[in-house]
Enzyme design. Structure first.
Site, PDB file in Angstrom:
ATOM      1  N   GLN A 154      41.130  35.870  28.997  1.00 36.06           N
ATOM      2  CA  GLN A 154      39.795  36.331  28.632  1.00 36.06           C
ATOM      3  C   GLN A 154      39.591  36.067  27.142  1.00 36.06           C
ATOM      4  OE1 GLN A 154      37.683  38.960  31.048  1.00 36.06           O
ATOM      5  NE2 GLN A 154      38.382  37.035  31.956  1.00 36.06           N
ATOM      6  N   SER A 179      38.379  39.054  34.905  1.00 36.67           N
ATOM      7  CA  SER A 179      39.753  38.675  35.260  1.00 36.67           C
ATOM      8  C   SER A 179      39.966  38.313  36.724  1.00 36.67           C
ATOM      9  CB  SER A 179      40.701  39.801  34.867  1.00 36.67           C
ATOM     10  OG  SER A 179      40.767  39.824  33.468  1.00 36.67           O
ATOM     11  N   ASP A 224      42.432  52.116  33.501  1.00 35.76           N
ATOM     12  CA  ASP A 224      41.307  51.970  32.582  1.00 35.76           C
ATOM     13  C   ASP A 224      41.196  53.194  31.652  1.00 35.76           C
ATOM     14  OD1 ASP A 224      39.080  50.800  31.507  1.00 35.76           O
ATOM     15  OD2 ASP A 224      37.703  51.478  33.060  1.00 35.76           O
ATOM     16  N   ASP A 261      42.855  39.982  28.637  1.00 41.03           N
ATOM     17  CA  ASP A 261      43.765  39.808  29.773  1.00 41.03           C
ATOM     18  C   ASP A 261      44.243  38.363  29.998  1.00 41.03           C
ATOM     19  OD1 ASP A 261      42.235  42.076  29.891  1.00 41.03           O
ATOM     20  OD2 ASP A 261      41.559  41.778  31.937  1.00 41.03           O
TER      21      ASP A 261
HETATM   22  N1  DQQ Z   1      39.217  43.123  31.336  1.00 39.54           N
HETATM   23  C1  DQQ Z   1      38.358  42.283  32.117  1.00 39.54           C
HETATM   24  C2  DQQ Z   1      38.158  43.004  33.399  1.00 39.54           C
HETATM   25  C3  DQQ Z   1      39.345  43.856  33.482  1.00 39.54           C
HETATM   26  C4  DQQ Z   1      39.547  44.289  32.078  1.00 39.54           C
HETATM   27  C5  DQQ Z   1      37.102  42.032  31.359  1.00 39.54           C
HETATM   28  C6  DQQ Z   1      40.920  44.775  31.776  1.00 39.54           C
HETATM   29  O1  DQQ Z   1      38.043  42.120  34.486  1.00 39.54           O
HETATM   30  O2  DQQ Z   1      39.173  44.914  34.384  1.00 39.54           O
HETATM   31  O3  DQQ Z   1      37.361  41.347  30.142  1.00 39.54           O
HETATM   32  O4  DQQ Z   1      41.245  44.676  30.413  1.00 39.54           O
END
Ligand code: DQQ
Length: 571
Positions: free
Chosen positions: A75, A119, A272, A59
């Site tokens: 990330q 994130s 998700d 992200d």
């Molecule tokens: N990636 C992050 C989370 C988010 C997810 C973790 C979405 O915070 O919900 O790497 O790709």
């Protein structure tokens, strides 16, 4: 430990009381071993999309402009090409095209994020100070919300970040009944006329997606609202929510706290369960603090998407230097985990896109930021011409593995369009059923990107026109089924209906082709489809570009320009 002057100002302005003990973010995480070097032969590394030299990225986090510099945080796995050991990597840019890397901005150092820094978003406070709110994973693996702010506000690179000693600022408790493992990704906060800040955090209750709303007077003490800003049954966990105003009848962007009769609102959720970013356009009732999608807008996977291909966990920010809202999105992989490990990296960021409300007020329009055009080399421009049914030709003179292509089609024989079967409601399924090789009447016509000499491999991006009940219906597809001879890749075909009236409007297609990505914009940005592709033959100078028409009817090419793209300086 030195006390950051920025914190003092912040605490003074917001809290009005004494000095608090500070904790620098670059302290405790001592285990930053770097993984081995990726192999030298890298036919799939992109040249003008953002990606670090190696390892996993996902992200985009907290994008912003500060003192004339664009910041992209994201990330990042410090140790390898799969998800894990996540920190906030950090790069800055003066033009959103060329990037300078910095040390990770945020990584585990406090109890409230010791198991991960996930994130979050940046809010620029009214006096210009950026504040990051992000999700931390605590020792019990609960998801909690934390704050960090720059150590030195006079450093435009914002290289060091200091975490609030009051973290976590928001946490699941027995009283608030928040799901401890589904509570993440705080948005940019917005300031209401009552002087309270608001933000939302993604969550779910059973299968109902929730945008949990918090309010705060001082940015430290956040109080959960009784009701969410919005929720929708059956949509599952909402990751990375994004909530922002868009101007009516203008391409300009506005700050997230802008309110008034000239704006509508957009709520974007990352699902998700399906890994799709969908959005709705609607109104925000500030008195009740609820968001209501407009009539006809659909919550969930069959709603509008920023991108109908690979594009997830996106985030926008307001670019106050150019008065535009810019969208960043993570383009996830279609390669296998084994191949990711072999190549030493996974994931790239999409080309940043300016985004605004369409004149219909029913959807958004996106367009690659203008700055990317400075990478264009010589233009190959073709004259207007008829593209006969069943014909195709090669566009030569461009580096087909690294190119920007714009083509417009005009259709005169609309009456000959195939009748749309009313059961063909799912555009992606229709694109799979009617791929690039299935001839029709008006279409498929479009572009064959990353094509090998003998046509064993290509990615086809094309249109088909159908006669609907009371109007023509345009289908846009990105067909990856023949993109690679390597069958370990995900070669799903993508598609969407494009809200363009071929009677009155031209049908345009732009493709940004960059070695392992074909990022396509139909109808001047009304539909976007990003495809990750891993050809085995059509690599580097062995890639070709064609325009094709596999329909029986002729179409006109009213304009076609293609540019070889230069390499951006990213690392
Ligand atoms: N990636 C992050 C989370 C988010 C997810 C973790 C979405 O915070 O919900 O790497 O790709």
């Amino acid at each position: 430990m030195a006390i950051s002057p920025a914190w003092l100002v912040f605490c003074f302005l917001f809290l009005g009381h004494g000095v608090v003990e500070l904790e620098a973010s670059h302290q405790v995480y001592r285990d930053l071993k770097l993984s081995s070097s990726p192999p030298e032969h890298q036919p799939y590394r992109t040249s003008f999309h953002f990606q670090p030299p190696k390892n996993w990225i996902n992200d985009p986090n907290g994008p912003m402009i500060y003192r004339g510099l664009y910041h992209l945080l994201y990330q990042y796995n410090t140790k390898g090409a799969t998800w894990g050991n996540i920190v906030w990597a950090h790069s800055t840019s003066t033009d959103l095209v060329n990037w300078t890397p910095h040390e990770p901005a945020i990584y585990p150092s406090q109890t409230s994020d010791i198991n991960g820094c996930w994130s979050g978003s940046t809010t620029i406070l009214p006096w210009g100070t950026p504040v990051i709110l992000y999700t931390g994973i605590d020792p019990q693996n609960r998801q909690v919300q934390n704050m960090a702010m720059p150590k030195n506000l006079s450093d435009p690179y914002l290289r060091e970040w200091v975490k609030s000693p009051k973290n976590p600022l928001m946490a699941p408790t027995a009283a608030n009944q928040i799901n401890v493992s589904s509570f993440r990704d705080p948005t940019t906060a917005w300031l209401g006329p009552d002087g309270s800040w608001r933000l939302i955090v993604g969550s779910k209750r059973y299968s109902r997606g929730l945008a949990i709303l918090y309010r705060s007077k001082d940015f430290f003490h956040w109080v959960k609202s009784q009701h969410p800003l919005h929720s929708a049954e059956g949509t599952g966990m909402w990751e990375c929510p994004d909530f922002f105003p868009v101007l009516i009848n203008s391409k300009l962007g506005v700050d997230t706290s802008t309110m008034g009769p000239d704006v509508k609102y957009v709520l974007k959720l990352s699902l998700d369960d399906t890994k799709h970013d969908y959005y709705t356009v609607g109104t925000y009732n500030i008195d009740k603090d609820i968001y209501i999608p407009d009539k006809g807008q659909v919550d969930g996977d069959s709603g509008l998407r920023y991108d109908y291909g690979k594009f997830y966990a996106s985030k926008t920010f307001f670019d106050s230097a150019k008065n535009r809202r810019i969208l960043w999105g993570w383009i996830n992989e279609s390669s296998s985990v084994n191949d990711d490990i072999k190549k030493g990296w996974a994931g790239i960021q999409a080309i940043p896109r300016a985004l605004w409300l369409d004149i219909s007020q029913k959807q958004l329009v996106q367009w690659p930021i203008r700055e990317i055009e400075k990478l264009r080399g010589n233009e190959v421009r073709l004259p207007k011409q008829v593209l006969k049914g069943g014909f195709s030709f090669e566009v030569s003179g461009v580096t087909a593995s690294q190119a920007d292509v714009e083509v417009s089609f005009g259709i005169s024989e609309l009456a000959k369009a195939e009748v749309l079967d009313p059961s063909w409601k799912n555009p992606q399924a229709l694109c799979s059923k009617k791929g690039a090789l299935v001839d029709g009447s008006l279409g498929p016509f479009g572009v064959l990107a990353l094509a090998s000499k003998g046509m064993q491999e290509y990615t086809a991006v094309f249109f088909r026109i159908f006669k609907g009940h009371d109007k023509y219906v345009v289908l846009m597809c990105s067909d990856q089924s023949r993109s690679s001879l390597n069958n370990n890749n995900d070669k799903t075909t993508y598609g969407a209906f494009l809200n363009v009236d071929p009677v009155r409007e031209k049908l345009s297609l732009r493709c940004l082709i960059d070695h392992s990505i074909v990022e396509s914009f139909g109808g001047e940005g009304k539909v976007c489809i990003s495809a990750r592709v891993y050809p085995t033959l059509a690599i580097d100078d062995k890639a070709h570009l064609h325009v094709f028409n596999n329909g029986t009817q002729n179409v006109q090419i009213t304009a076609l320009s293609a540019w070889s793209m230069k390499k951006a300086r990213i690392y």
